[in-house]
Design a protein around this motif. Sequence first.
Motif, PDB file in Angstrom:
ATOM      1  N   ALA A   1       0.762  -1.193   0.088  1.00  0.00           N
ATOM      2  CA  ALA A   1       0.095   0.047  -0.103  1.00  0.00           C
ATOM      3  C   ALA A   1       0.717   1.226  -0.006  1.00  0.00           C
ATOM      4  N   GLY A   2       1.988   1.298   0.564  1.00  0.00           N
ATOM      5  CA  GLY A   2       2.645   2.518   0.629  1.00  0.00           C
ATOM      6  C   GLY A   2       3.815   2.779  -0.153  1.00  0.00           C
ATOM      7  N   GLY A   3       4.130   3.886  -0.057  1.00  0.00           N
ATOM      8  CA  GLY A   3       5.555   4.345  -1.085  1.00  0.00           C
ATOM      9  C   GLY A   3       5.553   4.013  -2.329  1.00  0.00           C
ATOM     10  N   PHE A   4       6.584   3.438  -3.177  1.00  0.00           N
ATOM     11  CA  PHE A   4       6.767   3.526  -4.424  1.00  0.00           C
ATOM     12  C   PHE A   4       5.652   2.626  -5.128  1.00  0.00           C
ATOM     13  N   PHE A   5       5.044   1.574  -4.446  1.00  0.00           N
ATOM     14  CA  PHE A   5       4.061   0.629  -5.226  1.00  0.00           C
ATOM     15  C   PHE A   5       2.643   1.854  -5.501  1.00  0.00           C
ATOM     16  N   GLY A   6       2.344   2.452  -4.484  1.00  0.00           N
ATOM     17  CA  GLY A   6       0.972   3.227  -4.610  1.00  0.00           C
ATOM     18  C   GLY A   6       1.474   4.338  -5.405  1.00  0.00           C
ATOM     19  N   ARG A   7       2.685   4.959  -5.343  1.00  0.00           N
ATOM     20  CA  ARG A   7       3.037   5.969  -6.214  1.00  0.00           C
ATOM     21  C   ARG A   7       3.034   5.634  -7.794  1.00  0.00           C
ATOM     22  N   THR A   8       3.531   4.390  -8.040  1.00  0.00           N
ATOM     23  CA  THR A   8       3.493   3.826  -9.331  1.00  0.00           C
ATOM     24  C   THR A   8       2.212   3.678  -9.865  1.00  0.00           C
ATOM     25  N   LEU A   9       1.151   3.213  -9.117  1.00  0.00           N
ATOM     26  CA  LEU A   9      -0.072   2.923  -9.767  1.00  0.00           C
ATOM     27  C   LEU A   9      -0.736   4.470  -9.867  1.00  0.00           C
ATOM     28  N   VAL A  10      -0.553   5.212  -9.069  1.00  0.00           N
ATOM     29  CA  VAL A  10      -1.005   6.394  -9.184  1.00  0.00           C
ATOM     30  C   VAL A  10      -0.841   7.151 -10.520  1.00  0.00           C
ATOM     31  N   PHE A  11       0.682   6.831 -11.078  1.00  0.00           N
ATOM     32  CA  PHE A  11       1.139   7.263 -12.234  1.00  0.00           C
ATOM     33  C   PHE A  11       0.212   6.429 -13.462  1.00  0.00           C
ATOM     34  N   VAL A  12      -0.069   5.042 -13.152  1.00  0.00           N
ATOM     35  CA  VAL A  12      -0.269   4.202 -14.406  1.00  0.00           C
ATOM     36  C   VAL A  12      -1.894   4.385 -14.255  1.00  0.00           C
ATOM     37  N   LEU A  13      -2.723   4.647 -13.171  1.00  0.00           N
ATOM     38  CA  LEU A  13      -4.292   4.259 -13.218  1.00  0.00           C
ATOM     39  C   LEU A  13      -4.862   5.151 -14.358  1.00  0.00           C
ATOM     40  N   PRO A  14      -4.274   6.530 -14.211  1.00  0.00           N
ATOM     41  CA  PRO A  14      -5.003   7.506 -15.430  1.00  0.00           C
ATOM     42  C   PRO A  14      -4.838   7.155 -16.744  1.00  0.00           C
ATOM     43  N   LEU A  15      -3.742   6.191 -16.908  1.00  0.00           N
ATOM     44  CA  LEU A  15      -3.575   5.803 -18.453  1.00  0.00           C
ATOM     45  C   LEU A  15      -4.625   4.656 -18.883  1.00  0.00           C
ATOM     46  N   MET A  16      -5.218   4.167 -17.494  1.00  0.00           N
ATOM     47  CA  MET A  16      -6.211   2.818 -17.967  1.00  0.00           C
ATOM     48  C   MET A  16      -7.268   3.463 -18.579  1.00  0.00           C
ATOM     49  N   PRO A  17      -8.026   2.247 -19.349  1.00  0.00           N
ATOM     50  CA  PRO A  17      -9.455   2.967 -19.908  1.00  0.00           C
ATOM     51  C   PRO A  17     -10.195   3.196 -18.615  1.00  0.00           C
ATOM     52  N   LYS A  18     -11.093   4.103 -19.109  1.00  0.00           N
ATOM     53  CA  LYS A  18     -12.148   4.758 -18.104  1.00  0.00           C
ATOM     54  C   LYS A  18     -12.967   3.608 -17.669  1.00  0.00           C
ATOM     55  N   PHE A  19     -13.329   2.756 -18.742  1.00  0.00           N
ATOM     56  CA  PHE A  19     -14.234   1.691 -18.347  1.00  0.00           C
ATOM     57  C   PHE A  19     -13.879   0.633 -17.109  1.00  0.00           C
ATOM     58  N   LEU A  20     -12.424   0.485 -17.235  1.00  0.00           N
ATOM     59  CA  LEU A  20     -11.745  -0.537 -16.244  1.00  0.00           C
ATOM     60  C   LEU A  20     -11.768   0.139 -14.881  1.00  0.00           C
ATOM     61  N   VAL A  21     -11.363   1.400 -14.793  1.00  0.00           N
ATOM     62  CA  VAL A  21     -11.634   2.126 -13.440  1.00  0.00           C
ATOM     63  C   VAL A  21     -13.013   2.067 -13.052  1.00  0.00           C
TER      64      VAL A  21
ATOM     65  N   TYR B   1     -22.372   9.407  -4.824  1.00  0.00           N
ATOM     66  CA  TYR B   1     -22.716   9.064  -6.276  1.00  0.00           C
ATOM     67  C   TYR B   1     -22.647  10.519  -6.825  1.00  0.00           C
ATOM     68  N   GLY B   2     -22.529  10.258  -8.252  1.00  0.00           N
ATOM     69  CA  GLY B   2     -22.420  11.652  -9.134  1.00  0.00           C
ATOM     70  C   GLY B   2     -21.793  11.221 -10.380  1.00  0.00           C
ATOM     71  N   SER B   3     -21.813  12.225 -11.313  1.00  0.00           N
ATOM     72  CA  SER B   3     -21.399  11.799 -12.643  1.00  0.00           C
ATOM     73  C   SER B   3     -19.691  12.026 -12.497  1.00  0.00           C
ATOM     74  N   GLN B   4     -19.400  13.009 -11.488  1.00  0.00           N
ATOM     75  CA  GLN B   4     -17.951  13.355 -11.476  1.00  0.00           C
ATOM     76  C   GLN B   4     -16.938  12.192 -10.923  1.00  0.00           C
ATOM     77  N   TRP B   5     -17.450  11.072 -10.843  1.00  0.00           N
ATOM     78  CA  TRP B   5     -16.723  10.163  -9.906  1.00  0.00           C
ATOM     79  C   TRP B   5     -15.358   9.714 -10.509  1.00  0.00           C
ATOM     80  N   TYR B   6     -15.098  10.069 -11.731  1.00  0.00           N
ATOM     81  CA  TYR B   6     -13.798   9.535 -12.145  1.00  0.00           C
ATOM     82  C   TYR B   6     -12.732  10.715 -11.864  1.00  0.00           C
ATOM     83  N   GLU B   7     -13.028  12.009 -12.076  1.00  0.00           N
ATOM     84  CA  GLU B   7     -12.210  13.237 -11.808  1.00  0.00           C
ATOM     85  C   GLU B   7     -11.983  13.056 -10.194  1.00  0.00           C
TER      86      GLU B   7
END
Length: 349
Positions: free
Chosen positions: A25-45, A315-321
């Motif tokens: 959860a902490g450190g490098f792993f979390g920060r890497t995912l923070v970088f990668v997640l926005p690159l993932m298709p929105k439907f997957l998120v 709930y709400g339409s702005q869930w992604y942002e």
Amino acid sequence: MEGLLILFDRNHKHQSSISIEHFMAGGFFGRTLVFVLPLMPKFLVGWVARRYVAGKDLNSAIKVMKNLELQSACTTVDVLGEEINTLEEAEFFVDEYKAVIMAINKEKLNANISIKPTAFGLLLNREKGLENISKICELAAETEIFVRLDMEDHRVTKDTIDVVLEMYSRNIKNVGCVLQSRLFRTKDDIKNLCKTLENNADFRLCKGIYLEPSEISHTTYQSIVESFCSDIDLALDLDAYVGIASHDLQVINYAKKALEMRSLGPGKKDSRETSPKERMGKGPGYEFQFLLGVRGNIRRKLAKEGHLTRVYVPYGSQWYEYSMRRLRENPDIAWHVFKAMIFPWMNRR
Ligand code: FAD
């Protein structure tokens, strides 16, 4: 603020005995995912997010709330949104929360609402912000719906507490805020609010999602837990109504003992000296609160034991942002997202 990447999470970064989960959860792993997640298709998120967010619109939230009532849980509704830049944007939240209040009444749900003062324009124009908030509180008061002010980061702690005091001075008493146990100031806030609001003092206590500077906050897991436990004691001893908002068994088990020591608990009437004002749909002096999609098994067990449990339903339409912003604020949340992706069968409410 508060689910998936979503809303609220923890800071296990500095924990001394580190489990695999805490390490991931902490450190490098979390920060890497923070970088990668926005690159993932929105439907997957979105697929992961559906566990933590009730849906895009109010109707979806109502369905989720009804389902939770079947599990003996009541709810608090949060309309998701980003920080606003203009007062016109605040109108959206005023209208949407009016619709939420009307829906709660129409569907006869045991629910209250959670609002973020900044979404109502408090930081843009204090007077206008207060006017917007009081509109919602007054409408909610007509049918005894409680309004919880979510707590954002330390820049608005005082402003948020001041809103409660301002509402109280306008004789609007169905309002309470959240206090974050990681902040050093919280004990003083509990004392001051209990003194001023007397038997109307009603808090949600939580660890606090925002990773605050060490000058003003506890930063290790254990010190945050210890602070949380002593805040529970203090708030109960000062006769406040306490919403215990945590999924951490250390905190939950401590809270159960603290309640027992004060003869509080399932089926018992709150007999503290100046017991908090009885409010419709609330527990006998306390309740346990959970985020939608997080540790439903523990919540259901507490409900089975007779404790009042409440689920935070965003709930709400702005869930992604909104989710992405929360993720950047606290990368530890990324681990939960990752878990849901690699163990899809675990992605259930
Ligand atoms: P943790 O030790 O963080 O969590 C215990 C376990 O619960 C974790 O190991 C994990 O299995 C699970 N878990 C916890 N969080 C998540 C998650 N997001 N996704 C998946 N699993 C998870 N914070 C604020 O700053 N302001 C607020 O207004 C606010 N309101 C809240 C309202 C409610 C009802 C709740 C439950 C929390 C709220 N929070 C708020 C968030 C809170 O401050 C913590 O960040 C969050 O609850 C995580 O701390 P924890 O006590 O649950 O303990």
